[in-house]
Design a protein around this motif. Sequence first.
Motif, PDB file in Angstrom:
ATOM      1  N   ARG A 137      -2.240  20.229  -0.108  1.00 24.05           N
ATOM      2  CA  ARG A 137      -2.796  19.512  -1.309  1.00 24.05           C
ATOM      3  C   ARG A 137      -1.920  18.343  -1.563  1.00 24.05           C
ATOM      4  NH1 ARG A 137      -6.295  22.632  -0.114  1.00 24.05           N
ATOM      5  NH2 ARG A 137      -7.709  23.695  -1.283  1.00 24.05           N
ATOM      6  N   HIS A 138      -2.439  17.168  -1.643  1.00 23.59           N
ATOM      7  CA  HIS A 138      -1.844  16.138  -1.841  1.00 23.59           C
ATOM      8  C   HIS A 138      -2.238  15.748  -3.458  1.00 23.59           C
ATOM      9  CE1 HIS A 138      -2.627  15.483   2.414  1.00 23.59           C
ATOM     10  NE2 HIS A 138      -1.902  14.472   2.424  1.00 23.59           N
ATOM     11  N   TRP A 139      -1.107  15.454  -4.141  1.00 24.14           N
ATOM     12  CA  TRP A 139      -0.815  15.273  -5.536  1.00 24.14           C
ATOM     13  C   TRP A 139      -0.480  13.904  -5.530  1.00 24.14           C
ATOM     14  CZ3 TRP A 139      -2.197  19.833  -8.207  1.00 24.14           C
ATOM     15  CH2 TRP A 139      -2.140  20.915  -7.668  1.00 24.14           C
ATOM     16  N   PHE A 140      -1.127  13.283  -6.555  1.00 23.88           N
ATOM     17  CA  PHE A 140      -0.775  11.876  -6.789  1.00 23.88           C
ATOM     18  C   PHE A 140      -0.523  11.481  -8.198  1.00 23.88           C
ATOM     19  CE2 PHE A 140      -4.231   9.571  -3.983  1.00 23.88           C
ATOM     20  CZ  PHE A 140      -3.997  10.196  -3.026  1.00 23.88           C
ATOM     21  N   ASP A 141       0.246  10.623  -8.452  1.00 26.83           N
ATOM     22  CA  ASP A 141       0.784  10.280  -9.955  1.00 26.83           C
ATOM     23  C   ASP A 141       0.748   8.892 -10.051  1.00 26.83           C
ATOM     24  OD1 ASP A 141       0.946  10.916 -12.451  1.00 26.83           O
ATOM     25  OD2 ASP A 141       3.079  11.317 -12.388  1.00 26.83           O
ATOM     26  N   HIS A 142       1.066   8.291 -11.107  1.00 28.33           N
ATOM     27  CA  HIS A 142       1.626   7.024 -11.378  1.00 28.33           C
ATOM     28  C   HIS A 142       0.597   6.071 -10.595  1.00 28.33           C
ATOM     29  CE1 HIS A 142       4.326   8.473 -14.178  1.00 28.33           C
ATOM     30  NE2 HIS A 142       5.129   8.967 -13.210  1.00 28.33           N
ATOM     31  N   LEU A 143      -0.548   6.156 -10.837  1.00 26.79           N
ATOM     32  CA  LEU A 143      -1.484   5.171 -10.042  1.00 26.79           C
ATOM     33  C   LEU A 143      -1.358   3.731 -10.724  1.00 26.79           C
ATOM     34  CD1 LEU A 143      -3.998   4.587  -8.065  1.00 26.79           C
ATOM     35  CD2 LEU A 143      -5.412   5.489 -10.182  1.00 26.79           C
ATOM     36  N   LEU A 144      -1.051   2.867  -9.857  1.00 26.41           N
ATOM     37  CA  LEU A 144      -1.261   1.400 -10.432  1.00 26.41           C
ATOM     38  C   LEU A 144      -2.571   0.987  -9.465  1.00 26.41           C
ATOM     39  CD1 LEU A 144       2.367   0.075 -10.218  1.00 26.41           C
ATOM     40  CD2 LEU A 144       0.963   0.256 -12.228  1.00 26.41           C
ATOM     41  N   ILE A 145      -3.285   0.084 -10.421  1.00 26.33           N
ATOM     42  CA  ILE A 145      -4.437  -0.381 -10.125  1.00 26.33           C
ATOM     43  C   ILE A 145      -4.505  -1.909 -10.340  1.00 26.33           C
ATOM     44  CG2 ILE A 145      -6.923  -0.545 -10.334  1.00 26.33           C
ATOM     45  CD1 ILE A 145      -7.113   2.124 -11.477  1.00 26.33           C
ATOM     46  N   GLU A 146      -4.539  -2.707  -9.489  1.00 25.53           N
ATOM     47  CA  GLU A 146      -4.449  -4.253  -9.395  1.00 25.53           C
ATOM     48  C   GLU A 146      -5.824  -4.875  -8.868  1.00 25.53           C
ATOM     49  OE1 GLU A 146      -0.825  -6.014  -8.369  1.00 25.53           O
ATOM     50  OE2 GLU A 146       0.558  -4.692  -9.880  1.00 25.53           O
ATOM     51  N   PRO A 147      -6.538  -5.209  -9.651  1.00 26.34           N
ATOM     52  CA  PRO A 147      -8.061  -5.871  -9.236  1.00 26.34           C
ATOM     53  C   PRO A 147      -7.643  -7.279  -8.800  1.00 26.34           C
ATOM     54  CG  PRO A 147      -8.274  -5.224 -11.580  1.00 26.34           C
ATOM     55  CD  PRO A 147      -6.814  -4.929 -11.229  1.00 26.34           C
ATOM     56  N   ASP A 148      -8.161  -7.608  -7.653  1.00 25.19           N
ATOM     57  CA  ASP A 148      -7.976  -8.944  -7.249  1.00 25.19           C
ATOM     58  C   ASP A 148      -8.689 -10.188  -8.281  1.00 25.19           C
ATOM     59  OD1 ASP A 148      -8.302 -11.611  -5.816  1.00 25.19           O
ATOM     60  OD2 ASP A 148      -8.028 -10.592  -3.926  1.00 25.19           O
ATOM     61  N   PRO A 149      -7.893 -11.022  -8.662  1.00 24.95           N
ATOM     62  CA  PRO A 149      -8.391 -11.990  -9.699  1.00 24.95           C
ATOM     63  C   PRO A 149      -9.491 -12.686  -9.279  1.00 24.95           C
ATOM     64  CG  PRO A 149      -5.833 -12.224  -9.402  1.00 24.95           C
ATOM     65  CD  PRO A 149      -6.185 -11.170  -8.448  1.00 24.95           C
ATOM     66  N   ALA A 150      -9.379 -12.831  -7.908  1.00 24.28           N
ATOM     67  CA  ALA A 150     -10.678 -13.902  -7.511  1.00 24.28           C
ATOM     68  C   ALA A 150     -11.758 -12.925  -7.007  1.00 24.28           C
ATOM     69  CB  ALA A 150     -10.150 -14.573  -6.088  1.00 24.28           C
ATOM     70  N   ASP A 151     -11.763 -11.606  -6.689  1.00 22.98           N
ATOM     71  CA  ASP A 151     -12.681 -10.815  -6.261  1.00 22.98           C
ATOM     72  C   ASP A 151     -12.723  -9.404  -6.741  1.00 22.98           C
ATOM     73  OD1 ASP A 151     -14.404  -9.086  -4.836  1.00 22.98           O
ATOM     74  OD2 ASP A 151     -14.022 -10.266  -2.760  1.00 22.98           O
ATOM     75  N   PRO A 152     -13.492  -8.973  -7.799  1.00 21.75           N
ATOM     76  CA  PRO A 152     -13.355  -7.860  -8.609  1.00 21.75           C
ATOM     77  C   PRO A 152     -13.764  -6.562  -7.535  1.00 21.75           C
ATOM     78  CG  PRO A 152     -15.463  -8.916  -9.273  1.00 21.75           C
ATOM     79  CD  PRO A 152     -14.751  -9.981  -8.236  1.00 21.75           C
ATOM     80  N   ASP A 153     -14.391  -6.855  -6.371  1.00 24.45           N
ATOM     81  CA  ASP A 153     -14.414  -5.769  -5.359  1.00 24.45           C
ATOM     82  C   ASP A 153     -13.451  -5.461  -4.424  1.00 24.45           C
ATOM     83  OD1 ASP A 153     -17.147  -5.247  -6.609  1.00 24.45           O
ATOM     84  OD2 ASP A 153     -18.036  -6.651  -5.376  1.00 24.45           O
ATOM     85  N   VAL A 154     -12.204  -6.227  -4.507  1.00 24.49           N
ATOM     86  CA  VAL A 154     -11.081  -5.811  -4.031  1.00 24.49           C
ATOM     87  C   VAL A 154      -9.989  -5.572  -5.026  1.00 24.49           C
ATOM     88  CG1 VAL A 154      -9.328  -6.973  -2.331  1.00 24.49           C
ATOM     89  CG2 VAL A 154     -11.578  -7.481  -2.105  1.00 24.49           C
ATOM     90  N   ILE A 155      -9.381  -4.245  -4.701  1.00 30.68           N
ATOM     91  CA  ILE A 155      -8.538  -3.854  -5.529  1.00 30.68           C
ATOM     92  C   ILE A 155      -7.330  -3.205  -4.798  1.00 30.68           C
ATOM     93  CG2 ILE A 155      -8.150  -1.728  -7.414  1.00 30.68           C
ATOM     94  CD1 ILE A 155     -11.501  -1.863  -7.285  1.00 30.68           C
ATOM     95  N   ARG A 156      -6.191  -3.650  -5.252  1.00 30.89           N
ATOM     96  CA  ARG A 156      -4.932  -3.026  -4.584  1.00 30.89           C
ATOM     97  C   ARG A 156      -4.493  -1.816  -5.628  1.00 30.89           C
ATOM     98  NH1 ARG A 156      -3.375  -6.770  -0.911  1.00 30.89           N
ATOM     99  NH2 ARG A 156      -4.759  -8.585  -1.259  1.00 30.89           N
ATOM    100  N   THR A 157      -3.926  -0.871  -5.009  1.00 27.77           N
ATOM    101  CA  THR A 157      -3.544   0.503  -5.642  1.00 27.77           C
ATOM    102  C   THR A 157      -2.134   0.907  -5.246  1.00 27.77           C
ATOM    103  OG1 THR A 157      -4.471   2.217  -4.224  1.00 27.77           O
ATOM    104  CG2 THR A 157      -6.071   1.199  -6.167  1.00 27.77           C
ATOM    105  N   SER A 158      -1.616   1.444  -5.947  1.00 26.67           N
ATOM    106  CA  SER A 158      -0.336   2.287  -5.416  1.00 26.67           C
ATOM    107  C   SER A 158      -0.096   3.579  -6.225  1.00 26.67           C
ATOM    108  CB  SER A 158       1.011   1.067  -5.254  1.00 26.67           C
ATOM    109  OG  SER A 158       1.886   1.654  -6.094  1.00 26.67           O
ATOM    110  N   TYR A 159       0.348   4.527  -5.463  1.00 24.87           N
ATOM    111  CA  TYR A 159       0.720   5.768  -6.356  1.00 24.87           C
ATOM    112  C   TYR A 159       1.684   6.594  -5.488  1.00 24.87           C
ATOM    113  CZ  TYR A 159      -3.048   6.511  -2.623  1.00 24.87           C
ATOM    114  OH  TYR A 159      -3.519   6.584  -1.287  1.00 24.87           O
TER     115      TYR A 159
END
Lengths: 160, 160, 160
Positions: free
Chosen positions: C81-103
């Motif tokens: 089982r993979h457990w995630f936490d502290h998700l960061l979401i950074e939508p691309d300011p120029a393209d709302p359909d591109v999203i950088r994440t880290s967790y």
Amino acid sequence: MSRPASTPRHPVVTGDLYAEVRTFYARQMRRVDSLDIEGFADTFVEDGEVVHAGGRRQRGRAEMIAGMRAALPRYRDIAVRHWFDHLLIEPDPADPDVIRTSYYTLVTQTDRSGKVCFQPTFTVADVLVRRDGRLLTLSRVIEQDSPVEPAVGSEERSAA
Amino acid sequence: MSRPASTPRHPVVTGDLYAEVRTFYARQMRRVDSLDIEGFADTFVEDGEVVHAGGRRQRGRAEMIAGMRAALPRYRDIAVRHWFDHLLIEPDPADPDVIRTSYYTLVTQTDRSGKVCFQPTFTVADVLVRRDGRLLTLSRVIEQDSPVEPAVGSEERSAA
Amino acid sequence: MSRPASTPRHPVVTGDLYAEVRTFYARQMRRVDSLDIEGFADTFVEDGEVVHAGGRRQRGRAEMIAGMRAALPRYRDIAVRHWFDHLLIEPDPADPDVIRTSYYTLVTQTDRSGKVCFQPTFTVADVLVRRDGRLLTLSRVIEQDSPVEPAVGSEERSAA
């Protein structure tokens, strides 16, 4: 218990506020876990306060930074990560820029060989404030989770 | 797979609903983890049902309370915490007050010395209902995670 | 640091986007954890790329599927089982359909007896894209967490 069932017991947490608070902690924990002590202290108000499990109290960024620097040697060979869960968010009804939170915390320590150790679990209660549109921690109280004495009825007590 | 790619496969989960459900569980788990048995039972509908891993079935708050009281001795010297992740929320398309959820669960047990032990991991499937504006658990099915037989192609099977 | 304090440093993450991304990962992780290799690969774009901890690079669904099939024997007797936490979401300011994440990621392995083991902790950085209304992973970089050399002042350095 005494309120009618139709009255919500707690102020509603919007999705936007939930995301804002989670994102705040995601950034704050990256700083503490990367040992960015000054960066971590910057997520508190200037005279922010932390009460650690056991009762030690730190007030103000300078004291916080000094305390964390003193603790650095114990992180020389481990990667620490703070895991949160069950975040509760209670906006102050009188001031939307004051937010009480509480959350579970599990702390992993991974050594250079990849072995993971766990600190005891904690529950943390924060007061956050929003200043110039950014959240900051005003105060934090950390408590180590300990066994509770359940509230049992008389039959259970006498049977024990 | 057979639907056109442009059709969403699942109903959209709004941020508000996500925050509402997470907040519900944050409160419900605080009650079970603090051994507030009656308070925990109150987060279920009166005739709510829990199917535990292994198949034991509890129906109704009274049966739930009796079962939890019987289990209390095992928590005498440990602090238990239920950690959730990967919450899926599926509102009933026909009734917005009925919500199916599922989530991963990891259970820590911290003893008085601070040592953390882990129960096996579980996956839980709930049906929640909203009554008078409040969420309650209608039913819960808890399954212990077990190894799966992967669906492999014929080459892999014959090579095994 | 050089921006005025009143300027948000990061694009705002709405509650709806937060719920959308969390739901995406909740589904993606169910697939990988149930060893649904093809289903997992389908959550990536056709030429999606994964850089594993240690540097191994997989490009395209076919390569991903082959790599995961080769690793199957190690999951024969464990539930991962993979457990995630502290998700960061950074939508691309120029393209709302591109999203950088880290967790953060914690991986549990539960054997048939119920014993839980832990892999080292990881931090993952993804680029997600929204196509026909659905999120897909464009790229993933997985890094094992390792001890950091804290940035200390000169006094601390000379004292060390």
